[in-house]
Write an enzyme that holds these catalytic residues in place. Structure first.
Site, short mmCIF file in Angstrom:
data_model
loop_
_atom_site.label_atom_id
_atom_site.label_comp_id
_atom_site.label_asym_id
_atom_site.label_seq_id
_atom_site.Cartn_x
_atom_site.Cartn_y
_atom_site.Cartn_z
N LYS A 18 0.83 -1.20 0.00
CA LYS A 18 0.00 0.00 0.00
C LYS A 18 0.87 1.26 0.00
CE LYS A 18 -3.84 1.74 2.90
NZ LYS A 18 -4.58 1.43 4.15
N SER A 41 -9.42 1.78 3.83
CA SER A 41 -8.57 2.51 2.92
C SER A 41 -7.68 1.62 2.04
CB SER A 41 -7.68 3.48 3.73
OG SER A 41 -6.79 2.78 4.59
N SER A 77 -9.53 -0.59 7.93
CA SER A 77 -8.99 -0.39 6.59
C SER A 77 -8.48 -1.63 5.88
CB SER A 77 -7.88 0.67 6.62
OG SER A 77 -8.42 1.95 6.77
#
Length: 476
Positions: free
Chosen positions: A82, A157, A181
């Site tokens: 990420k 997220s 997330s």
């Protein structure tokens, strides 16, 4: 299976084949890159392709194997990272235009741990601005789309990580979770994910110029998203390897001692002031029945202080965010993000001053009550969201949008405040009027017993099947 289909392998299957020499790391890596090239343009899940350096690393790993060198347990497994975590030489943008040129001077511990285990990073995945939405879109990279269709948000997220994994871009997707997330995007895409407990996986970004707030430190954890539950127990021991840069990491063995059978599982459908959707209720029934058939003792329970812990924790987090990051959010966040935060603050009035300190102190009371509760029930099967996953930009649709997308997720951010491990696993694929929607449930575990939650998720998966197979058939 042809070389072109190697992208379909789980992480464990990939490592088994590369370690045995049945297939080269280069072939596995090339297959993952080819899949990325084929499906990512429509998804925008990977926002920085690392194809060239991935192939270079793959060839080096193949030479290492040929020379009889040390081979790690994730040897040759394609993974994604990420963009809010440092990877040396790459920008840690966190989805923010102003951070476009924040080049990491070194790897974060989680990246080093994956590389030391033999994994191959093929790309970096999208996240919303500041990684603080349950949907993944930002002005820097744009929107990540759900491979099931544009009727569902990809979640956030870690939306890029989950969309990538489910579409076949890498066997494992790194993500992190401060309020849900890794679990929101797993639920959106039909993946399985683990939010480890506090202290399990070392964390730190060498690029950061200041330490994070204490709640950010104690609620945020590094986790994984996968297509198969077994891959979590397979890969997480490598992720959890010690790193001295995180002084609060706890280097316990990943697997704990076996518990006497049958393992007791607390079961609840409680969604408080939010209506429980019939499809979510069915998914919970399916998960419960799968656990009973697998030999667990499932008992209906009323878990302690859940709603109070959730709201106290999130209001405290909003207070810390407002105090430490409020200026940056206003200055560097888009109008959309700032409007969403205005609504966050309205629905979760931030604690300030002495009230914030009292809320932080109350965390121990909530955690103690849950610790006592989990003595009797080592696992708890809960809803994740009370309704099927929402449409893209739902959280940008004012008060009702934020209430549905985040306000209803009491079972999510409560676990961050308590510091407990939680696994999110699909239990049903609902065919709704707009199209197919995965329905995930959550399994909470005792502190340090992530392995038990993953074992239970595997039992549910054995009943339901992996949703990636249905997805790939639809994608063609």
């Amino acid at each position: 299976m042809t070389k072109m289909d190697l992208w379909k392998l789980t992480a464990r299957e990939t490592a088994d084949r590369t370690l045995a020499g049945d297939v080269s790391v280069e072939a596995v890596t090339q297959a993952a890159i080819d899949r990325m090239d084929a499906v990512n343009p429509a998804l925008n899940a990977v926002v920085e392709s690392l194809a060239d350096e991935a192939l270079e690393r793959a060839r080096a790993l193949d030479r290492q194997r040929a020379a009889g060198g040390r081979l790690g347990p994730l040897f040759g497994v394609p993974v994604t990272i990420k963009v809010n975590v440092d990877q040396k030489g790459h920008a840690t943008t966190n989805g923010v235009e102003a951070l476009r040129n924040l080049i990491a001077p070194a790897n974060a511990p989680v990246v080093d741990n994956l590389l030391n285990a033999g994994a191959v990073v093929i790309g970096r995945t999208n996240t919303p601005e500041f990684s603080f939405r349950a949907d993944t879109d930002n002005p820097l990279y744009g929107r990540t789309h759900n491979p099931w269709g544009d009727h569902i948000s990809a979640g956030g997220s870690s939306g890029g990580a989950a969309a990538a994994v489910m579409a076949g871009i890498g066997a494992l997707g790194h993500g992190n979770d401060i309020g849900g997330s890794v679990r929101f995007p797993a639920a959106a895409n039909g993946a399985v994910s683990i939010k480890p407990g506090l202290g399990r996986v070392p964390a730190w970004n060498p690029s950061q110029s200041a330490e994070r707030g204490m709640l950010a430190q104690s609620m945020s954890v590094q986790g994984l998203i996968a297509r198969a539950a077994e891959d979590l127990n397979f890969a997480m021991p490598s992720m959890a390897a010690p790193d001295p840069r995180d002084p609060f990491h706890v280097p316990l063995p990943w697997r704990g001692a076996p518990l006497d059978a049958p393992i007791k599982v607390g079961f609840t459908k409680e969604t408080f002031e939010f209506d429980l959707h019939p499809e979510v209720s069915r998914a919970l029934d399916i998960a419960r029945d799968a656990l009973v058939d697998a030999g667990y003792e499932v008992v209906e329970v009323d878990p302690p202080l859940l709603r109070e812990a959730a709201l106290t924790g999130y209001r405290a987090l909003m207070g810390e965010m407002q105090a430490l990051m409020g200026e940056d959010l206003r200055k560097y966040g888009s109008p959309t993000l700032n409007a969403i935060f205005d609504e966050y603050y309205a629905q979760f009035p931030p604690y300030e001053g002495a009230d914030l300190l009292r809320a932080l102190a109350e965390r121990s009371r909530f955690a103690r009550e849950w610790s006592l509760f989990l003595e009797g029930y080592p696992l708890v099967l809960t809803p994740f969201l009370p309704q099927p996953f929402f449409r893209p930009d739902r959280d940008a649709e004012g008060a009702e949008g934020v209430r549905e997308a985040l306000g209803s997720a009491l079972w999510s951010y409560s676990m961050n405040f308590l510091g407990l491990p939680a696994v999110c696993v699909p239990a049903r694929l609902a065919e709704l009027s707009d199209g197919p929607v995965p329905i995930n449930v959550q399994i909470v575990a005792r502190r340090w017993r992530e392995d038990l939650a993953i074992d239970a998720a595997a039992a549910i998966e054995a009943r339901v099947g992996r949703l990636c197979d249905s997805l790939w058939a639809r994608m063609g």
